[in-house]
Design a protein around this motif. Structure first.
Motif, PDB file in Angstrom:
ATOM      1  N   ARG A 174       5.659  22.413 -15.919  1.00 19.93           N
ATOM      2  CA  ARG A 174       6.846  22.341 -14.704  1.00 19.93           C
ATOM      3  C   ARG A 174       7.145  20.691 -13.858  1.00 19.93           C
ATOM      4  N   LYS A 175       8.348  20.420 -14.067  1.00 19.11           N
ATOM      5  CA  LYS A 175       8.881  19.323 -13.201  1.00 19.11           C
ATOM      6  C   LYS A 175       8.298  18.110 -12.169  1.00 19.11           C
ATOM      7  N   VAL A 176       7.656  17.661 -12.721  1.00 18.24           N
ATOM      8  CA  VAL A 176       6.975  16.831 -11.086  1.00 18.24           C
ATOM      9  C   VAL A 176       7.719  16.332 -10.422  1.00 18.24           C
ATOM     10  N   GLU A 177       8.278  16.171  -9.330  1.00 15.24           N
ATOM     11  CA  GLU A 177       9.532  15.589  -8.502  1.00 15.24           C
ATOM     12  C   GLU A 177       8.931  14.422  -7.989  1.00 15.24           C
ATOM     13  N   MET A 178       9.070  13.340  -7.901  1.00  9.65           N
ATOM     14  CA  MET A 178       8.588  12.148  -7.572  1.00  9.65           C
ATOM     15  C   MET A 178       9.027  11.926  -5.495  1.00  9.65           C
ATOM     16  N   GLU A 179       8.460  11.485  -4.426  1.00 10.56           N
ATOM     17  CA  GLU A 179       8.639  11.381  -3.708  1.00 10.56           C
ATOM     18  C   GLU A 179      10.132  10.070  -3.404  1.00 10.56           C
ATOM     19  N   ASP A 180      10.968  10.216  -2.636  1.00 12.43           N
ATOM     20  CA  ASP A 180      11.731   9.325  -2.035  1.00 12.43           C
ATOM     21  C   ASP A 180      11.640   8.296  -2.244  1.00 12.43           C
ATOM     22  N   THR A 181      12.502   6.930  -2.391  1.00  8.07           N
ATOM     23  CA  THR A 181      11.327   5.901  -2.817  1.00  8.07           C
ATOM     24  C   THR A 181      12.647   4.276  -2.317  1.00  8.07           C
ATOM     25  N   ALA A 182      13.779   5.153  -1.461  1.00 10.63           N
ATOM     26  CA  ALA A 182      15.009   4.313  -0.488  1.00 10.63           C
ATOM     27  C   ALA A 182      14.109   3.616   0.146  1.00 10.63           C
ATOM     28  N   TRP A 183      13.534   3.985   0.766  1.00  7.78           N
ATOM     29  CA  TRP A 183      11.955   2.840   1.833  1.00  7.78           C
ATOM     30  C   TRP A 183      11.686   1.922   1.767  1.00  7.78           C
ATOM     31  N   GLU A 184      11.982   1.617   0.025  1.00  2.89           N
ATOM     32  CA  GLU A 184      10.973   0.350  -0.519  1.00  2.89           C
ATOM     33  C   GLU A 184      11.731  -1.223  -0.575  1.00  2.89           C
ATOM     34  N   SER A 185      13.699  -0.109  -0.468  1.00  2.00           N
ATOM     35  CA  SER A 185      14.607  -1.850   0.063  1.00  2.00           C
ATOM     36  C   SER A 185      14.780  -1.564   1.227  1.00  2.00           C
ATOM     37  N   LEU A 186      14.278  -1.263   2.117  1.00  2.00           N
ATOM     38  CA  LEU A 186      14.074  -1.605   3.722  1.00  2.00           C
ATOM     39  C   LEU A 186      13.393  -2.648   3.414  1.00  2.00           C
ATOM     40  N   THR A 187      14.291  -3.503   5.213  1.00  2.00           N
ATOM     41  CA  THR A 187      13.920  -4.654   5.341  1.00  2.00           C
ATOM     42  C   THR A 187      13.869  -4.823   6.700  1.00  2.00           C
ATOM     43  N   ILE A 188      13.186  -3.707   7.606  1.00  2.00           N
ATOM     44  CA  ILE A 188      12.653  -3.456   8.583  1.00  2.00           C
ATOM     45  C   ILE A 188      11.102  -3.035   9.228  1.00  2.00           C
ATOM     46  N   ASN A 190       8.175  -0.785   8.854  1.00  2.00           N
ATOM     47  CA  ASN A 190       8.112   0.854   9.257  1.00  2.00           C
ATOM     48  C   ASN A 190       6.360   0.486   8.047  1.00  2.00           C
ATOM     49  N   LEU A 191       5.565   1.854   8.675  1.00  2.00           N
ATOM     50  CA  LEU A 191       4.830   2.248   7.289  1.00  2.00           C
ATOM     51  C   LEU A 191       4.987   2.525   6.280  1.00  2.00           C
ATOM     52  N   ASP A 192       3.932   1.673   5.732  1.00  2.00           N
ATOM     53  CA  ASP A 192       4.081   1.216   4.205  1.00  2.00           C
ATOM     54  C   ASP A 192       3.735   2.372   3.571  1.00  2.00           C
ATOM     55  N   LYS A 193       4.473   3.254   3.231  1.00  2.00           N
ATOM     56  CA  LYS A 193       4.197   4.997   2.274  1.00  2.00           C
ATOM     57  C   LYS A 193       3.062   4.563   0.504  1.00  2.00           C
ATOM     58  N   TYR A 194       3.140   2.776   0.166  1.00  2.00           N
ATOM     59  CA  TYR A 194       2.460   2.645  -0.493  1.00  2.00           C
ATOM     60  C   TYR A 194       0.890   2.468  -0.640  1.00  2.00           C
ATOM     61  N   ASP A 195       1.338   1.157   1.097  1.00  2.00           N
ATOM     62  CA  ASP A 195      -0.168   0.445   1.160  1.00  2.00           C
ATOM     63  C   ASP A 195      -0.890   1.154   2.137  1.00  2.00           C
ATOM     64  N   SER A 196      -1.200   2.754   1.816  1.00  2.00           N
ATOM     65  CA  SER A 196      -1.798   4.110   2.529  1.00  2.00           C
ATOM     66  C   SER A 196      -2.306   5.108   2.072  1.00  2.00           C
ATOM     67  N   ASP A 197      -3.629   5.913   2.383  1.00  6.81           N
ATOM     68  CA  ASP A 197      -4.383   6.564   1.667  1.00  6.81           C
ATOM     69  C   ASP A 197      -3.075   7.716   1.934  1.00  6.81           C
ATOM     70  N   ILE A 471      -1.061  15.511  -5.452  1.00  2.79           N
ATOM     71  CA  ILE A 471      -0.511  14.942  -4.796  1.00  2.79           C
ATOM     72  C   ILE A 471      -0.075  13.087  -5.113  1.00  2.79           C
ATOM     73  N   ALA A 472      -1.107  13.057  -5.705  1.00  2.00           N
ATOM     74  CA  ALA A 472      -0.857  11.130  -6.604  1.00  2.00           C
ATOM     75  C   ALA A 472      -0.197  11.521  -8.076  1.00  2.00           C
ATOM     76  N   SER A 473       0.003  12.546  -8.465  1.00  6.31           N
ATOM     77  CA  SER A 473       1.271  12.826  -9.153  1.00  6.31           C
ATOM     78  C   SER A 473       2.857  12.921  -9.038  1.00  6.31           C
ATOM     79  N   HIS A 474       3.255  12.501  -7.342  1.00  7.44           N
ATOM     80  CA  HIS A 474       4.107  12.719  -6.857  1.00  7.44           C
ATOM     81  C   HIS A 474       4.495  11.106  -6.620  1.00  7.44           C
ATOM     82  N   LYS A 475       3.867  10.216  -6.819  1.00 10.58           N
ATOM     83  CA  LYS A 475       3.862   9.054  -6.203  1.00 10.58           C
ATOM     84  C   LYS A 475       3.504   7.863  -7.492  1.00 10.58           C
ATOM     85  N   LYS A 476       4.489   6.548  -6.868  1.00  9.99           N
ATOM     86  CA  LYS A 476       4.492   6.113  -7.891  1.00  9.99           C
ATOM     87  C   LYS A 476       3.188   5.184  -7.281  1.00  9.99           C
ATOM     88  N   ARG A 477       2.202   5.029  -7.757  1.00 11.91           N
ATOM     89  CA  ARG A 477       0.852   4.225  -8.034  1.00 11.91           C
ATOM     90  C   ARG A 477       0.187   3.704  -9.161  1.00 11.91           C
TER      91      ARG A 477
END
Length: 483
Positions: A174-188, A190-197, A471-477
């Motif tokens: 089954r193809k693993v669908e990665m989470e959306d990464t559009a938030w990474e380029s925001l300059t406002i 917000n809560l950091d989806k990378y630096d979170s549990d 959950i980890a398989s869907h995130k770039k970490r």
């Protein structure tokens, strides 16, 4: 009462219900029914029907059809093994190759097809008497002859059923669908989806979050920092507790089942707010903490309350203070500037079974006016902000390290040193020890504050680990599995 009857749902429907609740969707129909009922009971949901799922032939056939459909969807290139052990390809490729012997009409091809399976046979099978082997070969050839006249899809389904029952079955890829990464380029801010549990979920805007609460997750804290930090000025942000989530499955003597802790930290610290130097938090139990030392401060707060976290980097010493629903609670922490050095300070929140929303200044009007001289973080110019940790550029550049060794060989010791020496990679360590470490009570180990059977908690932690790896398989970490 819910109109859902778990016993009457099909496998696909059961998996969809479990998926929406953040639960594991693997297993046969009986286990899926049981898991959904447990989740609905834990959430206080009533449902149609009762008793235990009995399974039977109908349930097994439905599971087989469900998995067959998934196998057919996998298309070309899905490897499978037939009854003789020959490796074929499911889908159009298999269909083409299967029809080829018939078109050629070559008997030697049939003979070769049987011989190819020898490498997959056991020694006992290979040493059977010639007569028995000859009979088996003739049966196989007759079976293959009949098989060639059936469509490829039908053959692949039969082969799939045989593999399932013989223990040779492997689920289709089954193809693993990665989470959306559009938030990474925001300059406002917000809560950091990378630096979170991993057990924390976010809304699309990145200003609301809630933790998983099923089973052992309800014992766990989970933390998150903001995407930007600051080096100077007098700044503030607000956090509102939107809801205390249902955790009826927790023991009645669980201390503070719903708590939000918020404050400030440098991003070289862990996500356990208030449990290390240069990490400062104030929680809903009316406790303030840093370096894992908890003291009474302010007032308790809960669902519906708004807490404002203030940071004065202009004063010496640096001052952190809070307000509850607009009421100033006074100075909470004083920090010597020399201890902070040139490190930026980041907004930091940590939750246990509460959904919350933050206002860094992007909300249309504050919940409550700020103290004189302070401004919201969003008003800090971009060039004066400090960006937090950035995730790996692609999934391919992520690192996954799995520890292998005897108990007591020093695996965890190595992991701790490796993580400390590579802070820029922000490794996420996955293991039951790390999960239990997230179950502390006022900074104290869970084992000192748990009246139930410890083996039960270990079992729940193992289930949490399985879910977190998924959950980890869907995130770039970057990950280290230390189990």
């Amino acid at each position: 009462m819910s109109d859902i009857d778990p016993d009457s749902l099909k496998v696909a429907e059961l998996r969809e219900q479990l998926k929406t609740r953040g639960l594991d969707t693997k297993g046969n129909k009986a286990s899926l029914v049981s898991r959904l009922k447990e989740a609905m009971d834990a959430a206080g949901e009533e449902y149609v029907g009762g008793g235990e799922y009995a399974g039977g032939e109908e349930g097994e056939q439905e599971e087989e059809e469900e998995e067959e459909e998934q196998m057919d969807e996998a298309g070309d290139g899905t490897a499978n093994f037939d009854e003789e052990g020959d490796q074929g390809v499911v889908g159009a490729t298999e269909g083409e190759s299967a029809e080829q012997p018939e078109a050629n009409g070559n008997a030697e091809d049939e003979e070769a097809a049987v011989v190819l399976g020898d490498e997959f046979r056991t020694i006992d099978e290979a040493t059977q008497d010639d007569t028995e082997e000859g009979n088996t070969d003739r049966k196989r050839r007759r079976s293959r002859s009949r098989d060639r006249h059936r469509p490829a899809r039908s053959r692949s389904r039969d082969r799939h059923r045989r593999d399932r029952r013989s223990g040779r079955y492997s689920p289709p890829h089954r193809k693993v669908e990665m989470e959306d990464t559009a938030w990474e380029s925001l300059t406002i801010f917000n809560l950091d989806k990378y630096d979170s549990d991993l057990n924390l979920r976010f809304n699309e805007r990145g200003i609301k979050a809630y933790p998983l609460t099923v089973d052992g997750f309800a014992f766990m804290w989970c933390g998150v920092r903001a995407t930007y930090g600051v080096l100077s000025g007098k700044v503030a942000y607000e956090a509102k507790i939107l809801e205390n989530l249902k955790v009826n499955h927790l023991p009645k003597d669980e201390s503070n089942p719903h708590v939000l802790r918020l404050g400030w930290s440098v991003n070289s610290t862990s996500r356990n707010l208030g449990e290390e130097p240069l990490s400062f938090g104030y929680g809903g139990s009316g406790k303030a903490s840093t370096e894992n030392k908890f003291v009474d401060y302010g007032q308790a707060f809960t669902q519906g309350d708004v807490i404002t976290a203030y940071l004065d980097l202009e004063s010496d010493p640096i001052v952190i203070s809070y307000a509850k629903n607009g009421e100033d609670l006074g100075t909470c922490f004083e920090i010597e500037k020399e201890k902070l050095g040139d490190q930026a300070v980041f907004p930091h929140l940590m939750t246990k079974n509460t959904e919350f929303e933050v206002n860094f200044g992007g909300r249309e009007g504050p919940y409550f006016p700020l103290k004189e001289g302070y401004k919201f973080l969003e008003q800090v110019p971009l060039e004066e902000r400090v960006r937090g940790h950035l995730p790996p550029a692609t999934k391919e550049t992520c690192e996954v390290i799995m520890m292998v060794g005897l108990p007591g060989a020093g695996k965890t010791y190595w992991v701790d040193n490796y993580v400390a020496s590579n802070p820029d990679k922000l490794f996420n360590v996955l293991g039951t020890n790390n999960i239990i470490d997230k179950m502390k009570v006022n900074g104290l180990p869970r084992k000192q504050n748990y009246s139930g059977r410890w083996s039960v908690l270990i079992d729940m932690s193992a289930k949490c680990l399985s879910r977190m790896i998924e959950i980890a398989s869907h995130k770039k970490r970057n990950y280290i599995i230390d189990q």
